[in-house]
Scaffold this active site. Structure first.
Site, PDB file in Angstrom:
ATOM      1  N   GLY A  14     -54.091 -43.976  -6.787  1.00  0.00           N
ATOM      2  CA  GLY A  14     -54.024 -44.853  -7.963  1.00  0.00           C
ATOM      3  C   GLY A  14     -54.765 -46.154  -7.699  1.00  0.00           C
ATOM      4  O   GLY A  14     -54.618 -46.741  -6.637  1.00  0.00           O
ATOM      5  N   ARG A  75     -57.508 -38.458  -6.793  1.00  0.00           N
ATOM      6  CA  ARG A  75     -56.551 -37.817  -5.883  1.00  0.00           C
ATOM      7  C   ARG A  75     -57.175 -36.451  -5.608  1.00  0.00           C
ATOM      8  O   ARG A  75     -57.249 -35.609  -6.492  1.00  0.00           O
ATOM      9  CB  ARG A  75     -55.187 -37.669  -6.540  1.00  0.00           C
ATOM     10  CG  ARG A  75     -54.584 -39.011  -7.015  1.00  0.00           C
ATOM     11  CD  ARG A  75     -53.130 -38.833  -7.451  1.00  0.00           C
ATOM     12  NE  ARG A  75     -52.674 -39.898  -8.332  1.00  0.00           N
ATOM     13  CZ  ARG A  75     -52.200 -41.078  -7.928  1.00  0.00           C
ATOM     14  NH1 ARG A  75     -52.155 -41.346  -6.648  1.00  0.00           N
ATOM     15  NH2 ARG A  75     -51.789 -41.975  -8.792  1.00  0.00           N
ATOM     16  N   ASP A 106     -49.842 -44.660  -0.099  1.00  0.00           N
ATOM     17  CA  ASP A 106     -49.186 -43.695   0.773  1.00  0.00           C
ATOM     18  C   ASP A 106     -49.958 -42.389   1.003  1.00  0.00           C
ATOM     19  O   ASP A 106     -50.258 -42.016   2.147  1.00  0.00           O
ATOM     20  CB  ASP A 106     -47.885 -43.352   0.029  1.00  0.00           C
ATOM     21  CG  ASP A 106     -46.777 -43.033   0.952  1.00  0.00           C
ATOM     22  OD1 ASP A 106     -46.848 -43.471   2.102  1.00  0.00           O
ATOM     23  OD2 ASP A 106     -45.848 -42.330   0.519  1.00  0.00           O
ATOM     24  N   THR A 129     -52.133 -50.648  -3.348  1.00  0.00           N
ATOM     25  CA  THR A 129     -51.246 -49.980  -4.314  1.00  0.00           C
ATOM     26  C   THR A 129     -50.390 -51.020  -5.014  1.00  0.00           C
ATOM     27  O   THR A 129     -49.927 -51.970  -4.382  1.00  0.00           O
ATOM     28  CB  THR A 129     -50.314 -48.938  -3.633  1.00  0.00           C
ATOM     29  OG1 THR A 129     -49.291 -48.545  -4.571  1.00  0.00           O
ATOM     30  CG2 THR A 129     -49.630 -49.460  -2.381  1.00  0.00           C
ATOM     31  N   ASP A 131     -47.525 -50.451  -5.984  1.00  0.00           N
ATOM     32  CA  ASP A 131     -46.118 -50.102  -5.736  1.00  0.00           C
ATOM     33  C   ASP A 131     -45.457 -50.943  -4.642  1.00  0.00           C
ATOM     34  O   ASP A 131     -44.235 -51.016  -4.583  1.00  0.00           O
ATOM     35  CB  ASP A 131     -45.996 -48.628  -5.330  1.00  0.00           C
ATOM     36  CG  ASP A 131     -46.508 -47.685  -6.396  1.00  0.00           C
ATOM     37  OD1 ASP A 131     -46.737 -48.133  -7.528  1.00  0.00           O
ATOM     38  OD2 ASP A 131     -46.681 -46.488  -6.087  1.00  0.00           O
ATOM     39  N   ASP A 133     -45.044 -50.167  -1.629  1.00  0.00           N
ATOM     40  CA  ASP A 133     -44.080 -49.314  -0.924  1.00  0.00           C
ATOM     41  C   ASP A 133     -44.552 -48.889   0.462  1.00  0.00           C
ATOM     42  O   ASP A 133     -44.133 -47.858   0.973  1.00  0.00           O
ATOM     43  CB  ASP A 133     -43.767 -48.073  -1.781  1.00  0.00           C
ATOM     44  CG  ASP A 133     -45.012 -47.255  -2.085  1.00  0.00           C
ATOM     45  OD1 ASP A 133     -46.138 -47.744  -1.845  1.00  0.00           O
ATOM     46  OD2 ASP A 133     -44.861 -46.125  -2.562  1.00  0.00           O
ATOM     47  N   ARG A 175     -43.422 -45.455  -8.500  1.00  0.00           N
ATOM     48  CA  ARG A 175     -43.260 -44.133  -7.890  1.00  0.00           C
ATOM     49  C   ARG A 175     -42.098 -44.106  -6.879  1.00  0.00           C
ATOM     50  O   ARG A 175     -42.278 -44.145  -5.668  1.00  0.00           O
ATOM     51  CB  ARG A 175     -44.554 -43.717  -7.177  1.00  0.00           C
ATOM     52  CG  ARG A 175     -44.655 -42.210  -7.022  1.00  0.00           C
ATOM     53  CD  ARG A 175     -45.619 -41.841  -5.941  1.00  0.00           C
ATOM     54  NE  ARG A 175     -47.013 -42.078  -6.279  1.00  0.00           N
ATOM     55  CZ  ARG A 175     -47.768 -41.249  -6.990  1.00  0.00           C
ATOM     56  NH1 ARG A 175     -47.278 -40.135  -7.436  1.00  0.00           N
ATOM     57  NH2 ARG A 175     -49.022 -41.551  -7.235  1.00  0.00           N
TER      58      ARG A 175
HETATM   59  O1  F6P Z   1     -49.053 -45.166  -6.870  1.00  0.00           O
HETATM   60  C1  F6P Z   1     -49.465 -45.920  -7.938  1.00  0.00           C
HETATM   61  C2  F6P Z   1     -48.948 -45.400  -9.236  1.00  0.00           C
HETATM   62  O2  F6P Z   1     -49.369 -46.288 -10.244  1.00  0.00           O
HETATM   63  C3  F6P Z   1     -47.428 -45.174  -9.285  1.00  0.00           C
HETATM   64  O3  F6P Z   1     -46.700 -46.346  -9.518  1.00  0.00           O
HETATM   65  C4  F6P Z   1     -47.315 -44.172 -10.388  1.00  0.00           C
HETATM   66  O4  F6P Z   1     -46.167 -43.400 -10.232  1.00  0.00           O
HETATM   67  C5  F6P Z   1     -48.553 -43.334 -10.222  1.00  0.00           C
HETATM   68  O5  F6P Z   1     -49.489 -44.131  -9.524  1.00  0.00           O
HETATM   69  C6  F6P Z   1     -49.177 -42.830 -11.493  1.00  0.00           C
HETATM   70  O6  F6P Z   1     -50.237 -42.029 -11.175  1.00  0.00           O
HETATM   71  P1  F6P Z   1     -51.300 -41.467 -12.224  1.00  0.00           P
HETATM   72  O7  F6P Z   1     -52.165 -42.604 -12.642  1.00  0.00           O
HETATM   73  O8  F6P Z   1     -52.058 -40.438 -11.472  1.00  0.00           O
HETATM   74  O9  F6P Z   1     -50.516 -40.929 -13.364  1.00  0.00           O
END
Ligand code: F6P
Length: 326
Positions: A14, A75, A106, A129, A131, A133, A175
């Site tokens: 992300g 990803r 992560d 990130t 997050d 985390d 997340r």
């Molecule tokens: O890891 C970053 C993040 O924004 C999380 O907070 C969220 O759960 C996820 O990515 C969303 O991913 P995507 O943009 O692939 O839906």
């Protein structure tokens, strides 16, 4: 250890505000120290497709203030397979890339750890990130900007919540991590944060209702971390409708707005310092580490620690929310 001449940079997973500031810092610090730099497009996917280009200082001009990532991101499923990583390694050999700087969360750093150990490649990670985390760093690139976005949006929702005397559940990203919800709640004076870290210990909704919402006014704002464990804002609103029908409840899911926007000064500074540190780490012969920040000091955190350990939330903050929302 083989001499490093060329450093490849990629952003993965992300996106997060200030990833561009990090790309700029890594590129400029690398060139300053005599390295050649190559930009790898779309995260690990670029190592498989060979979408790679040389980066000069001009390639990173005027990007410090831009959200998103000029290197794009993805990803990449293929990179999770040994066959995919073999192709990635062959591409690195072909392109003459000796070391990598990976900017991501992560999942991206997990990929980096596996790749580094399989092929003995020097890799340095930067925690990119929203997050927050990752273990071993007080904060991550993009977290502060996302928090400010949450604050601005929630302030607006507060206006309508209070006019209509409603209960609002505002879902924020993370997340399965409650950092954005917890600190977002403090920053906006929300009545509560519902987070996954304590979801199995207490019924946070029941506790909230039992304590009574803010006595001095009839509207309430609750920040909810997205997670199956919390039930998400929709799940909680559904429960309120069934179990506590006296409340007029509404839901706002902030979604990807949290990932965009021009980075805050804090994030730009953090990304710039970490980007320079990534190159210093390579110069010092460090490998398989993430650059972190602890008490304003840059530190090196082994990938294994950053990824495997769960970063604990500060439980005192829950109490702060409770005390300040009476
Ligand atoms: O890891 C970053 C993040 O924004 C999380 O907070 C969220 O759960 C996820 O990515 C969303 O991913 P995507 O943009 O692939 O839906």
């Amino acid at each position: 250890m083989a001499e490093i001449k060329c450093v490849g940079i990629l952003t993965s997973g992300g996106d997060a505000p200030a990833m561009n500031a990090a790309i700029r810092a890594v590129t400029r610090a690398a060139i300053y120290n005599g390295f050649e730099v190559k930009g790898i497009m779309r995260g690990y996917r670029g190592l498989i497709t060979g979408e790679i280009f040389p980066m000069k200082t001009q390639n990173v001009s005027n990007i410090i203030q831009q959200g998103g990532t000029i290197l794009k991101t993805a990803r990449c499923k293929e990179f999770t397979t040994p066959e995919g990583r073999q192709i990635a390694y062959d591409t690195m050999q072909k392109e003459g890339i000796d070391a990598l700087v990976v900017i991501g969360g992560d999942g991206s750093l997990t990929g980096a750890r596996i790749f580094a150990s399989e092929y003995n490649i020097p890799i340095v990670g930067l925690p990119g990130t929203i997050d927050n985390d990752l273990y071993g760093t007080d904060t991550t690139i993009g977290y502060d900007t996302a928090l400010n976005t949450i604050m601005e949006a929630t302030d607006k929702i507060r206006d309508t919540a209070s006019s209509h005397e409603r209960l609002f559940f505002i879902e924020v990203m993370g997340r399965n991590a409650g950092f954005l919800a917890l600190n977002g709640a403090i920053a906006t004076g929300a009545e509560a944060a519902i987070i996954p870290e304590i979801a199995t210990e207490v019924d946070q909704l029941a506790e909230l209702i039992q304590n009574g919402f803010r006595k001095s006014k009839n509207s309430s704002i609750v920040l909810v971390a997205e997670s199956e464990l919390t039930g998400g804002a929709m799940g909680l609103a559904e429960r309120v409708k069934n179990e506590y029908p006296q409340y007029d409840v509404r839901v706002t899911i902030l979604g990807h707005i949290q990932r965009g926007g021009s980075p805050t000064a804090s994030d730009r500074i953090l990304a710039s310092r970490m980007g320079e540190a990534a190159i210093n780490a390579l110069l010092e012969g460090q490998r398989n580490i993430m650059v972190g920040i602890q008490n304003d000091e840059l530190v090196y955190v082994p990938f294994t620690k950053a990824i495997r350990n769960d970063k604990p939330i500060n439980r005192d903050l829950l109490n702060t929310i409770k005390i300040l929302s009476i």
